[in-house]
Design an enzyme around this catalytic site. Structure first.
Site, PDB file in Angstrom:
ATOM      1  N   SER A 141       0.848  -1.188   0.000  1.00  0.00           N
ATOM      2  CA  SER A 141       0.000   0.000   0.000  1.00  0.00           C
ATOM      3  C   SER A 141       0.881   1.235   0.000  1.00  0.00           C
ATOM      4  O   SER A 141       2.060   1.173   0.376  1.00  0.00           O
ATOM      5  CB  SER A 141      -0.877   0.000   1.261  1.00  0.00           C
ATOM      6  OG  SER A 141      -1.521   1.246   1.462  1.00  0.00           O
ATOM      7  N   TYR A 154      -1.970  -1.461  10.169  1.00  0.00           N
ATOM      8  CA  TYR A 154      -2.027  -1.588   8.710  1.00  0.00           C
ATOM      9  C   TYR A 154      -0.709  -1.159   8.077  1.00  0.00           C
ATOM     10  O   TYR A 154      -0.130  -1.888   7.258  1.00  0.00           O
ATOM     11  CB  TYR A 154      -3.182  -0.750   8.163  1.00  0.00           C
ATOM     12  CG  TYR A 154      -3.363  -0.866   6.671  1.00  0.00           C
ATOM     13  CD1 TYR A 154      -3.829  -2.049   6.101  1.00  0.00           C
ATOM     14  CD2 TYR A 154      -3.076   0.201   5.823  1.00  0.00           C
ATOM     15  CE1 TYR A 154      -3.996  -2.164   4.731  1.00  0.00           C
ATOM     16  CE2 TYR A 154      -3.240   0.096   4.457  1.00  0.00           C
ATOM     17  CZ  TYR A 154      -3.699  -1.090   3.916  1.00  0.00           C
ATOM     18  OH  TYR A 154      -3.861  -1.209   2.554  1.00  0.00           O
ATOM     19  N   LYS A 158       2.107  -3.502   6.009  1.00  0.00           N
ATOM     20  CA  LYS A 158       2.384  -3.265   4.594  1.00  0.00           C
ATOM     21  C   LYS A 158       3.863  -2.946   4.347  1.00  0.00           C
ATOM     22  O   LYS A 158       4.401  -3.267   3.282  1.00  0.00           O
ATOM     23  CB  LYS A 158       1.470  -2.161   4.051  1.00  0.00           C
ATOM     24  CG  LYS A 158       0.002  -2.563   4.022  1.00  0.00           C
ATOM     25  CD  LYS A 158      -0.218  -3.848   3.233  1.00  0.00           C
ATOM     26  CE  LYS A 158      -1.658  -4.262   3.154  1.00  0.00           C
ATOM     27  NZ  LYS A 158      -1.863  -5.502   2.364  1.00  0.00           N
TER      28      LYS A 158
END
Length: 258
Positions: A141, A154, A158
């Protein structure tokens, strides 16, 4: 069109994952749509191939190593070969740093990081079995390129995916296997909507404010559509990317310049 190649997409029942599966079918691949949501996977596969010759559905929890290996083995057994693994499944909860629990940590890292590692291992097993190279494509991401406030779990997962991608690319290159990643920006998907809503709620603001916190940074001035991402995965899955490995292609409309 057919290219006699086989791909598997995790998290393929909706959003970016479905669009990736759809594009790969258009490119001539036979595709396994793998998702924790079994009914969603079945509906997606049926939409892609009404007779089951081009797409099948498999239920799997990607945080479970046995599930991932079984899904890849089932795909290879069904279609007779295996060429491309797309480790797309992921979770994106809003997690201010002081709110993270041990359970959240295990859940998000289990899907976002372990799921990618198991996918790499399972794909490698099949490439060796069929005695040919292959392509492994991982979802990171823009939040894995630069940290985003409020997304501790998150973002860190990533970043980890980018590291796994680089290491696996070096470890597997001698076998004709490429390993790359794609890094979406702000994509119009159910997961991104939940992040925008949660961001707004945390600040006591309306949903539109939540979206603005992300979209105001996009140079091209629009939210990404899933097709923007699936186009890049199509390239990474095809022969035109044969000399690219260990790289992360950022697909964010100009949010991050690295």
């Amino acid at each position: 069109m057919t290219n006699n190649k086989v791909a598997l997409v995790t998290g393929g029942a909706q959003g970016i994952g479905f669009k990736i599966a759809e594009r790969l079918v258009e490119d001539g691949f036979k595709v396994a749509v793998v998702d924790f949501n079994e009914e969603g996977a079945k509906a997606a596969a049926l939409k892609l191939s009404s007779d089951g010759t081009k797409a099948i559905a498999i239920k799997a929890d990607v945080s479970n190593r046995d599930d991932v290996f079984n899904a890849v083995r089932q795909t290879a057994a069904q279609f007779g070969d295996f060429h491309v693994m797309v480790n797309n499944a992921g979770l994106g909860p809003t997690t201010p740093i002081d709110t993270i629990t041990e359970e959240q940590f295990k859940t998000v890292y289990g899907v976002n990081v372990a799921g990618v590692l198991w996918g790499i291992q399972a794909a490698h097993e099949q490439f060796k079995k069929f005695n040919h190279g292959g392509k492994i494509i991982n979802a990171t991401s823009q939040a894995g390129v630069e940290g985003n406030p409020g997304l501790s779990l998150y973002c860190s997962t990533k970043f980890a995916v980018r590291g796994l991608t680089q290491v696996a690319a070096q470890d597997l290159a001698s076998e004709g296997i490429t390993v790359n990643a794609f890094a979406p920006g702000i994509v119009q998907t159910p997961m991104m909507e939940s992040i925008a809503v949660a961001t707004a709620e945390e600040a006591g603001k309306p949903e539109a404010w939540g979206w603005e916190q992300f979209t105001s940074q996009i140079a091209l001035g629009r939210v990404s559509q899933p097709e923007d991402v699936s186009n890049v995965v199509s390239f990474l899955a095809g022969k035109d990317s044969d000399y690219i490995t260990g790289q992360t292609i950022i697909v964010d409309g100009g949010m991050r310049f690295r």
